[in-house]
Write a protein that holds these residues in place. Structure first.
Motif, PDB file in Angstrom:
ATOM      1  N   ALA A  87      39.092  40.270  29.265  1.00  0.00           N
ATOM      2  CA  ALA A  87      37.894  40.283  30.109  1.00  0.00           C
ATOM      3  C   ALA A  87      38.003  41.366  31.176  1.00  0.00           C
ATOM      4  CB  ALA A  87      37.684  38.912  30.753  1.00  0.00           C
ATOM      5  N   LEU A  88      39.173  41.521  31.771  1.00  0.00           N
ATOM      6  CA  LEU A  88      39.367  42.559  32.785  1.00  0.00           C
ATOM      7  C   LEU A  88      39.337  43.948  32.162  1.00  0.00           C
ATOM      8  CD1 LEU A  88      42.118  40.925  35.011  1.00  0.00           C
ATOM      9  CD2 LEU A  88      39.702  41.297  35.594  1.00  0.00           C
ATOM     10  N   ALA A 140      35.695  49.199  35.960  1.00  0.00           N
ATOM     11  CA  ALA A 140      36.870  49.471  36.799  1.00  0.00           C
ATOM     12  C   ALA A 140      37.974  48.439  36.592  1.00  0.00           C
ATOM     13  CB  ALA A 140      36.489  49.570  38.278  1.00  0.00           C
ATOM     14  N   HIS A 141      37.931  47.718  35.458  1.00  0.00           N
ATOM     15  CA  HIS A 141      38.940  46.698  35.134  1.00  0.00           C
ATOM     16  C   HIS A 141      39.061  45.673  36.260  1.00  0.00           C
ATOM     17  CE1 HIS A 141      39.956  49.076  31.688  1.00  0.00           C
ATOM     18  NE2 HIS A 141      40.428  50.071  32.408  1.00  0.00           N
ATOM     19  N   LEU A 162      36.889  36.663  40.999  1.00  0.00           N
ATOM     20  CA  LEU A 162      37.549  35.513  40.372  1.00  0.00           C
ATOM     21  C   LEU A 162      36.547  34.514  39.808  1.00  0.00           C
ATOM     22  CD1 LEU A 162      40.622  34.858  42.698  1.00  0.00           C
ATOM     23  CD2 LEU A 162      40.558  36.031  40.487  1.00  0.00           C
ATOM     24  N   SER A 163      35.449  34.272  40.516  1.00  0.00           N
ATOM     25  CA  SER A 163      34.450  33.327  40.004  1.00  0.00           C
ATOM     26  C   SER A 163      33.815  33.841  38.708  1.00  0.00           C
ATOM     27  CB  SER A 163      33.385  33.046  41.056  1.00  0.00           C
ATOM     28  OG  SER A 163      32.741  34.252  41.447  1.00  0.00           O
ATOM     29  N   ALA A 164      33.563  35.140  38.630  1.00  0.00           N
ATOM     30  CA  ALA A 164      33.005  35.719  37.407  1.00  0.00           C
ATOM     31  C   ALA A 164      34.029  35.672  36.271  1.00  0.00           C
ATOM     32  CB  ALA A 164      32.552  37.158  37.654  1.00  0.00           C
ATOM     33  N   LEU A 165      35.287  35.913  36.604  1.00  0.00           N
ATOM     34  CA  LEU A 165      36.351  35.853  35.604  1.00  0.00           C
ATOM     35  C   LEU A 165      36.514  34.424  35.091  1.00  0.00           C
ATOM     36  CD1 LEU A 165      38.505  37.429  34.067  1.00  0.00           C
ATOM     37  CD2 LEU A 165      40.037  37.092  36.015  1.00  0.00           C
ATOM     38  N   LEU A 167      43.012  44.600  36.820  1.00  0.00           N
ATOM     39  CA  LEU A 167      44.008  44.881  35.788  1.00  0.00           C
ATOM     40  C   LEU A 167      44.861  46.069  36.221  1.00  0.00           C
ATOM     41  CD1 LEU A 167      44.775  43.941  32.893  1.00  0.00           C
ATOM     42  CD2 LEU A 167      43.206  45.687  32.042  1.00  0.00           C
ATOM     43  N   THR A 168      46.171  45.906  36.200  1.00  0.00           N
ATOM     44  CA  THR A 168      47.078  47.007  36.546  1.00  0.00           C
ATOM     45  C   THR A 168      47.319  47.866  35.307  1.00  0.00           C
ATOM     46  OG1 THR A 168      49.063  45.765  35.951  1.00  0.00           O
ATOM     47  CG2 THR A 168      48.269  45.547  38.244  1.00  0.00           C
TER      48      THR A 168
END
Length: 191
Positions: free
Chosen positions: A49-50, A55-56, A60-63, A103-104
């Protein structure tokens, strides 16, 4: 059948029992297949998802909505991914009360290296032997049930029933499709 009938018919009991078994067994089986990558199936879904987000980065609520998770569960998993160096948590510029998961580079690399393992596992355990029509039927039946389980459409997967879904994998890449990206239909329903 009406709601006043008290007992399920045999075929209904069989269908529900099989669905329940599937819901119990599939996550564990996927976790086992991804264990060599040091990820769970849910962690992979979160990284996916990220990876697909602008922009990766996702609030948090959307994730949570995108991954069908509660905020407490998502927060625990994000914390674990932070420890692994795959995700960072940053304040949301638009809302100082909210946080984003980002996301790193290591997270992107972990996702990319695990993608084939995940795809092979899903194909082997779920999709192999199904026709395209059966895959479409599975998707339609799952969405029909999800629509009843989430009538307020809080989850991304049910937010736009019948339309392109924000929780569906990005159609632009068609990563699982052997066709070049230019040949992929723009509408995921045509894929």
């Amino acid at each position: 059948m009406t709601s006043t009938d008290t007992a399920l018919r045999h075929r209904e009991r069989v269908a529900v029992a099989r669905l329940h078994a599937l819901l119990e067994l599939l996550p564990t089986a996927l976790d086992k297949r991804l264990s060599d990558a040091n990820l769970t199936a849910f962690e992979f879904t979160l990284l996916e998802a990220l990876q697909e987000a602008d922009a990766h980065r996702l609030r948090l609520s959307a994730l949570a909505s995108r991954t069908n998770a509660t905020l407490p569960r998502l927060s625990r998993v994000v914390t674990g991914l932070e420890r692994k160096g795959l995700v960072t948590r940053t304040p949301c510029a638009e809302d100082g009360r909210a946080f984003n998961a980002v996301l790193t580079t290591a997270g992107l690399e972990a996702f990319e290296s695990t993608r084939p393992l995940h795809a092979d596992a899903v194909r082997e355990m779920v999709l192999d032997g199904m026709t395209e029509d059966e895959v479409d039927l599975l998707a339609d039946l799952a969405l029909k049930i999800l629509g009843r389980l989430d009538p307020d459409r809080r989850l991304a997967v049910t937010a736009s029933l019948g339309a392109e879904c924000a929780a569906d994998p990005a159609a632009a890449e068609c990563a699982a499709d052997p066709l070049p990206a230019d040949d992929c239909p723009a509408d995921p329903a045509q894929a």
